[in-house]
Design a protein around this motif. Sequence first.
Motif, PDB file in Angstrom:
ATOM      1  N   PRO A   1      35.432  79.953  31.760  1.00  0.00           N
ATOM      2  CA  PRO A   1      34.644  79.653  32.963  1.00  0.00           C
ATOM      3  C   PRO A   1      33.265  80.307  32.951  1.00  0.00           C
ATOM      4  N   GLU A   2      33.170  81.530  32.431  1.00  0.00           N
ATOM      5  CA  GLU A   2      31.863  82.181  32.332  1.00  0.00           C
ATOM      6  C   GLU A   2      30.929  81.384  31.427  1.00  0.00           C
ATOM      7  N   VAL A   3      31.448  80.950  30.288  1.00  0.00           N
ATOM      8  CA  VAL A   3      30.628  80.203  29.335  1.00  0.00           C
ATOM      9  C   VAL A   3      30.193  78.869  29.924  1.00  0.00           C
ATOM     10  N   LEU A   4      31.105  78.223  30.664  1.00  0.00           N
ATOM     11  CA  LEU A   4      30.784  76.910  31.221  1.00  0.00           C
ATOM     12  C   LEU A   4      29.801  76.993  32.384  1.00  0.00           C
ATOM     13  N   GLU A   5      29.534  78.176  32.884  1.00  0.00           N
ATOM     14  CA  GLU A   5      28.434  78.347  33.832  1.00  0.00           C
ATOM     15  C   GLU A   5      27.088  78.282  33.108  1.00  0.00           C
ATOM     16  N   LEU A   6      27.118  78.481  31.782  1.00  0.00           N
ATOM     17  CA  LEU A   6      25.889  78.561  30.996  1.00  0.00           C
ATOM     18  C   LEU A   6      25.693  77.371  30.060  1.00  0.00           C
ATOM     19  N   LEU A   7      26.788  76.708  29.674  1.00  0.00           N
ATOM     20  CA  LEU A   7      26.745  75.631  28.680  1.00  0.00           C
ATOM     21  C   LEU A   7      27.561  74.443  29.152  1.00  0.00           C
ATOM     22  N   GLU A   8      27.197  73.252  28.702  1.00  0.00           N
ATOM     23  CA  GLU A   8      28.051  72.092  28.905  1.00  0.00           C
ATOM     24  C   GLU A   8      29.309  72.233  28.049  1.00  0.00           C
ATOM     25  N   PRO A   9      30.456  71.683  28.498  1.00  0.00           N
ATOM     26  CA  PRO A   9      31.684  71.770  27.700  1.00  0.00           C
ATOM     27  C   PRO A   9      31.505  71.264  26.273  1.00  0.00           C
ATOM     28  N   GLU A  10      30.698  70.207  26.095  1.00  0.00           N
ATOM     29  CA  GLU A  10      30.531  69.653  24.752  1.00  0.00           C
ATOM     30  C   GLU A  10      29.801  70.612  23.813  1.00  0.00           C
ATOM     31  N   VAL A  11      28.945  71.475  24.360  1.00  0.00           N
ATOM     32  CA  VAL A  11      28.277  72.462  23.506  1.00  0.00           C
ATOM     33  C   VAL A  11      29.287  73.488  23.020  1.00  0.00           C
ATOM     34  N   LEU A  12      30.198  73.883  23.904  1.00  0.00           N
ATOM     35  CA  LEU A  12      31.243  74.830  23.500  1.00  0.00           C
ATOM     36  C   LEU A  12      32.168  74.195  22.467  1.00  0.00           C
ATOM     37  N   ARG A  13      32.515  72.942  22.658  1.00  0.00           N
ATOM     38  CA  ARG A  13      33.371  72.268  21.681  1.00  0.00           C
ATOM     39  C   ARG A  13      32.652  72.147  20.334  1.00  0.00           C
ATOM     40  N   TYR A  14      31.362  71.895  20.374  1.00  0.00           N
ATOM     41  CA  TYR A  14      30.572  71.855  19.142  1.00  0.00           C
ATOM     42  C   TYR A  14      30.655  73.180  18.397  1.00  0.00           C
ATOM     43  N   PHE A  15      30.588  74.290  19.126  1.00  0.00           N
ATOM     44  CA  PHE A  15      30.673  75.615  18.511  1.00  0.00           C
ATOM     45  C   PHE A  15      31.937  75.735  17.662  1.00  0.00           C
ATOM     46  N   PHE A  16      33.042  75.189  18.173  1.00  0.00           N
ATOM     47  CA  PHE A  16      34.306  75.263  17.438  1.00  0.00           C
ATOM     48  C   PHE A  16      34.458  74.149  16.402  1.00  0.00           C
ATOM     49  N   ALA A  17      33.580  73.163  16.436  1.00  0.00           N
ATOM     50  CA  ALA A  17      33.636  72.102  15.417  1.00  0.00           C
ATOM     51  C   ALA A  17      32.996  72.540  14.114  1.00  0.00           C
ATOM     52  N   LEU A  18      32.252  73.638  14.150  1.00  0.00           N
ATOM     53  CA  LEU A  18      31.575  74.108  12.945  1.00  0.00           C
ATOM     54  C   LEU A  18      32.569  74.740  11.975  1.00  0.00           C
ATOM     55  N   ASP A  19      32.110  74.990  10.791  1.00  0.00           N
ATOM     56  CA  ASP A  19      32.933  75.436   9.668  1.00  0.00           C
ATOM     57  C   ASP A  19      33.797  76.645  10.015  1.00  0.00           C
ATOM     58  N   PRO A  20      35.134  76.524   9.944  1.00  0.00           N
ATOM     59  CA  PRO A  20      36.019  77.648  10.256  1.00  0.00           C
ATOM     60  C   PRO A  20      35.932  78.796   9.254  1.00  0.00           C
ATOM     61  N   ASN A  21      35.313  78.562   8.110  1.00  0.00           N
ATOM     62  CA  ASN A  21      35.288  79.582   7.058  1.00  0.00           C
ATOM     63  C   ASN A  21      34.078  80.501   7.125  1.00  0.00           C
ATOM     64  N   LYS A  22      33.245  80.334   8.143  1.00  0.00           N
ATOM     65  CA  LYS A  22      32.051  81.161   8.257  1.00  0.00           C
ATOM     66  C   LYS A  22      32.106  81.989   9.533  1.00  0.00           C
ATOM     67  N   ALA A  23      31.855  83.285   9.381  1.00  0.00           N
ATOM     68  CA  ALA A  23      31.810  84.159  10.545  1.00  0.00           C
ATOM     69  C   ALA A  23      30.553  83.867  11.340  1.00  0.00           C
ATOM     70  N   ARG A  24      30.648  84.024  12.661  1.00  0.00           N
ATOM     71  CA  ARG A  24      29.485  83.808  13.513  1.00  0.00           C
ATOM     72  C   ARG A  24      29.566  84.756  14.703  1.00  0.00           C
ATOM     73  N   ASP A  25      28.436  84.895  15.350  1.00  0.00           N
ATOM     74  CA  ASP A  25      28.353  85.735  16.538  1.00  0.00           C
ATOM     75  C   ASP A  25      28.031  84.850  17.729  1.00  0.00           C
ATOM     76  N   PHE A  26      28.806  84.980  18.791  1.00  0.00           N
ATOM     77  CA  PHE A  26      28.514  84.273  20.035  1.00  0.00           C
ATOM     78  C   PHE A  26      27.659  85.212  20.871  1.00  0.00           C
ATOM     79  N   ASP A  27      26.346  85.083  20.680  1.00  0.00           N
ATOM     80  CA  ASP A  27      25.387  85.978  21.332  1.00  0.00           C
ATOM     81  C   ASP A  27      24.880  85.301  22.596  1.00  0.00           C
ATOM     82  N   VAL A  28      25.322  85.798  23.736  1.00  0.00           N
ATOM     83  CA  VAL A  28      24.960  85.168  25.003  1.00  0.00           C
ATOM     84  C   VAL A  28      23.448  85.159  25.201  1.00  0.00           C
TER      85      VAL A  28
END
Length: 565
Positions: A341-368
Motif C-alpha cells: 500500500p505504501e508503494v502504491l501511493e507512489l507508483l501505479e500497480p503496473e510499475v510495481l509489476r514491471y519491477f518484478f518482471a525484470l531479470d530475477p538473477n540480478k540484484a537491485r535496490d528499491f530506492d524510494v
Amino acid sequence: MSSESEPAEASAAGDTSTPAAGSQRDEAPDGSQFHAFWADAVADEIEARDPGEPIVIKGGVSPSGIPHLGHFNEIIRGYFVGEVLRERGHEVRQVFTSDDRDPLRKLPRRLADADWNVVELGDVDAGALGKNLGKPYTDIPDPFGDCHDSYGEHFADLLARAAEMVDVPVEVLSNTEMYESGEFEPQIRTILENVDAAREVLAEYQDSVDETYSPFRVVCAECGIVTTDVTVSDLDAGLVEYDCTGITAGDREIEGCGHHGEATFRDGKLSWRFEWPAQWDLLGVDFEPFGKDHAEGSWPSGEDIARNVLGIEPPVPMTYEWFTLNGEPLSSSSGNVVTVPEVLELLEPEVLRYFFALDPNKARDFDVSRLDQLVDDFDRFERAYFGEVDDEELTRFAERAYPFVMGEVPDDPIRLPYTFAAVLGMVEERDLRVQMARNEGHIPEDADEATIEAALARVERARAWAERCDNAYNYRLQTDLPDVDLTDAEAAALEDLADVVAGGADGEEIQGAIYELAEDHDLGTGDLFAAGYKLFFDKTQGPRLGEFLGELDQSFVVERLRREA
C-alpha cells in the motif's frame, strides 16, 4: 519462501534499466532458443516434465510481521509463470502457504494494523507478545485486538489483501489448518516410518542432527510452546510422546514447562527442513521460486528429502536474487520494510509489476528516493511495446512481457514524466495542471476527458513521493498572493522579469534573466531568487525557478511578478 528456522526476509532481482532474460520460443542464429522473458524459460522447464493439471505454483512465508515488498517476489514471479502457462492452455493453481504454525522466535520492531498503519512495537502490548515467544503464530492473540483470530491470521490476511491490490489472485493456505485437519498426516507418517533415513539425509546438511533428532515437533498441551523433544509411541495410531523442554529462538533459549504428554500428528508440526518438501508432496507442487539463501541452504536438503524420504520429485526451482530497500536488507523483524500500500501511493500497480518482471538473477535496490528512475524505465518499456523506442533488445522484452505486466493492454496510454507530474503536484488547480501539461506537449489539445484524467492520475502519486522524500519537488504554488515584503530593488527586478515573461521567454531564458536582473539591480542572486520563491511558494527556496515559471500560465506569472491580485 521463508520459514521458522531460516527466514528469508526479502528478495528480488535485476537492474531497473536492463531487460530480463527468459524465453519467447524463437530461435537464435545458432539454433538455440532465444529468451526474451524469463517466465517463458521457466514454463518451458515445467512443461518438459509433462505435469498433470492443474499445474501447481507455490510460494510461502512465515507470518512473523509486516508483509513487505520482499514477500512479493514469489507471488508476482509465480504469477508471471502461471500466466505464461495459462496462455499455453494449461490450468494453473497458484497457492501461497502461510507457515503459521511456526513459533514466534523474536519480537518485530514494527507492526501493521488492519488498515496498514505501521506502528512501533511499543504502540501495542509488547509484554503480551513477549509472553508468547515460542508459540505458534495462530495461537498468539492478534496484537491489535479482535480484528483477527490470531497474530498469524492478521498478517496472512494483510498479505492476501496486498496481492489483490496489484491484481494478482493467490490462494493463501494456512499450515495450521492443514495440520489440524490431518492433511499432513501421510507425509508425517512416511517421514517417521523412515526416521533413520530421514536423519541420515538431514545430517548431510545440518551438524546438529543425531540419533535423538525428531523431524516432528509438538505444541505443548500445557504451555503452548513448540517443543522438539519428541519420540514416537505408536506409529500406527499416529501418537508421539514429548517432554516440553523448550525451543531455541535465534541466540536465546525459550524454556519449556517440563510437561510430559502424548500427542497426535495433528498436535504439532514438522521441522522446516521436512515441512517444505512435505508441502510439495501434499499440494502436488510443480514450481516454486525462492531466494538465494534457500538455494544454498534448505533447497538442497529439501530436494534430497523429497527424493529419498518422501519418494517424490521436487518441483522446478527458480532462485531469485534479493533486493534491498534504500540500500539496506528488507526485514520484517528489524522494521526495514516498505509495504505494497505504501508503494502504491507512489507508483501505479503496473510499475510495481514491471519491477518484478525484470531479470530475477540480478540484484537491485528499491530506492524510494529514486523512484523517478524506475518510472522512467517503465515508461520507456511501455513505449518500446508500442514501437517507439529504437532498442531491439528492449523491444523484444517489452513485446513479450508488457501484456503480462498490464494484464490487459491499454490503447496507447499517455504518461506524464514522473518528475513533471511532481511539478504539477505543486499546483492545486486541475485546469492549471492540464494547461501546463499541454504547454509541454504531454497532453494533446484534442485529448478527451477520460484520457486527461488517466494522465493526471500520476500527479498525486508523484506529489506523495515528493512529500515522502521531501525532495526538490516538495513545494506548493500559492494560489493567492502571499503577503511579501520586498525591497525597492527586488520589486523593480521582478517587474523587469515580468516583462521578460510577457515577451514569451521559455524556462531557460527566464532562469538566465534572473541572474542578469540581479546584477542589473545590484542584488545578490540568492536574494532575487528568494524574493521570487516568496511570491510563488511563500518560502525562501524551491525548484529551479525559471524553468518552473516557464511551465505556468504566462498571464498568471506576469500578474504574480507584478504583485497583482
